[in-house]
Write an enzyme that holds these catalytic residues in place. Structure first.
Site: not given
Ligand code: SAH
Length: 373
Positions: A208, A229-230, A256, A276, A316
């Site tokens: 993420f 990330d997705s 993820a 995250d 979060c």
């Molecule tokens: N760690 C990052 C913030 C993460 S926010 C930082 O510090 O900037 C959460 C992220 O998860 C987002 O970018 C979103 O696109 C991604 N996301 C949401 N669902 C997801 C999934 N199932 N698999 C992978 N990424 C995902």
């Protein structure tokens, strides 16, 4: 105070300043009224308030003063955090010379209040541009007319910002005020990036990763970093950020959950893993399902850690409390048959103030764990 707690509010105009009294007539303070939200009134003062725009200006100045005292080594931070700065419904983030604001309540949307917000921010921070990011769903809930995200003032809506400048030269990021998620970056993790970077080593998997916040802080002090990330636009920005910092990282677009399952099955191993995820529990009703999600992610990551490895695990979701989060992560460790030390138990950066009497202002959890066997 919820609408169901109000004895009477007939004829109160949307967004107005109201005096709050209890049923015995005792004065409780001054609040902002919303005619449509379930949170009908938001307290802003224990006393009387005659002039809302003047109070807003004073609180913005106080918010800026608080950051001057407590925030350093960054030109990107949250300037105003709604309830945390006694300005419910107003969020202002600073990204170097661009300010980004969000207005989330009827009272903050009123023209005289908007005017004083812009004027005070310009005077105090001298930005090159101020953008407004609109949350369409919130405007609808607050029964406010739709608006587009746009440049409100000045020339600039994109820039470059740098944080944690005590670490070598710091980490630089591109910012585009009219793109991306939230107000552009996850500033609440700023201090956690630097904290986690102290322990990160070896092969890193940042799950993420969004635009590379953790990943870029670890590059250069670890042997390899892979971000997952997705969101393709997030990864495109992450790659540009890597180039800006002269780093080479690997980015993988995917889900993820699927990727961790696949990697675990293939016996992949890492020395440092970051989790995250987005808020899984947006409401209380989602809690059970959310806990299941956290358990699965943490369990898979824990199994993939090499001895001596580091897990940075975050949540979060406000509805997942600190105790719930500890419990679910501990549960995952038990199932992984591994023991972990809690090196650090952290929350949001200090520019996201948490109010002692408003537990809703605390939402981010970030545990830094080391696996001992
Ligand atoms: N760690 C990052 C913030 C993460 S926010 C930082 O510090 O900037 C959460 C992220 O998860 C987002 O970018 C979103 O696109 C991604 N996301 C949401 N669902 C997801 C999934 N199932 N698999 C992978 N990424 C995902």
């Amino acid at each position: 105070m919820y609408r169901s707690d109000l004895a009477e509010a007939t004829g109160v105009p949307p967004g107005s300043l109201v005096r709050v009294i209890d049923q015995s007539g005792k004065f409780l303070g001054t609040a902002l009224y919303s005619s449509s939200s379930q949170i009908a009134i938001r307290m802003i003062s224990h006393g009387s308030v005659a002039d809302l725009p003047a109070l807003v200006a004073e609180r913005i100045r106080a918010g800026i003063g608080y950051r001057k005292e407590l925030v350093s080594n960054t030109d990107a931070y949250r300037v105003i955090f709604s309830e945390g700065d006694f300005l419910p419904g107003l969020i202002v983030d600073r990204y170097n010379d661009v300010l980004c604001l969000q207005i989330l309540t009827q009272a903050m949307d009123a023209a005289p209040v908007r005017e004083v917000i812009l004027q005070t921010l310009r005077e105090e921070l001298q930005p090159a541009g101020i953008v407004e990011r609109v949350d369409a769903r919130i405007r609808e809930l607050e029964q406010l007319p739709p608006l587009a995200s746009r440049l409100l003032w000045g020339e600039k809506s994109s820039t470059v910002f740098a944080m944690n400048s005590t670490m070598n030269s710091g980490v630089r990021f591109l910012y585009d005020g009219l793109e991306g998620q939230k107000t552009g970056a996850f500033l609440d993790q700023r201090e956690n990036y630097a904290a986690a970077a102290q322990y990160a080593h070896g092969e890193v998997l940042d799950v993420f990763c969004y635009q590379g916040g953790f990943a870029l802080h670890f590059a250069g002090r670890t042997s390899s970093v892979t971000g997952v990330d997705s969101s393709r636009p997030a990864l495109e920005m992450a790659e540009k950020n890597a180039t800006l910092n002269g780093r080479e990282l690997e980015w993988i677009e995917g889900n993820a959950f699927d990727l961790l399952r696949e990697y675990a099955a293939a016996n992949r191993r890492y020395d440092t893993i970051v989790l995250d995820p987005p808020a899984f529990a947006k409401t209380k009703r989602d809690l059970e399902k959310a806990l299941g999600g956290y358990k699965e992610l943490n369990l898979r990551a824990m199994k993939m850690l090499r001895p001596g490895g580091i897990l940075v695990t975050c949540s979060c979701s406000y509805h997942v409390g600190v105790a719930d989060f500890f419990e679910v992560v501990a549960d995952a460790a038990r199932d992984a048959h591994k023991s972990f030390r809690v090196i650090e138990n952290r929350g949001a950066a200090k520019d996201h103030p948490m109010l002692l009497n408003v537990p809703e202002t605390s939402y981010l959890k970030c545990l830094i764990l080391s696996v001992s066997n």
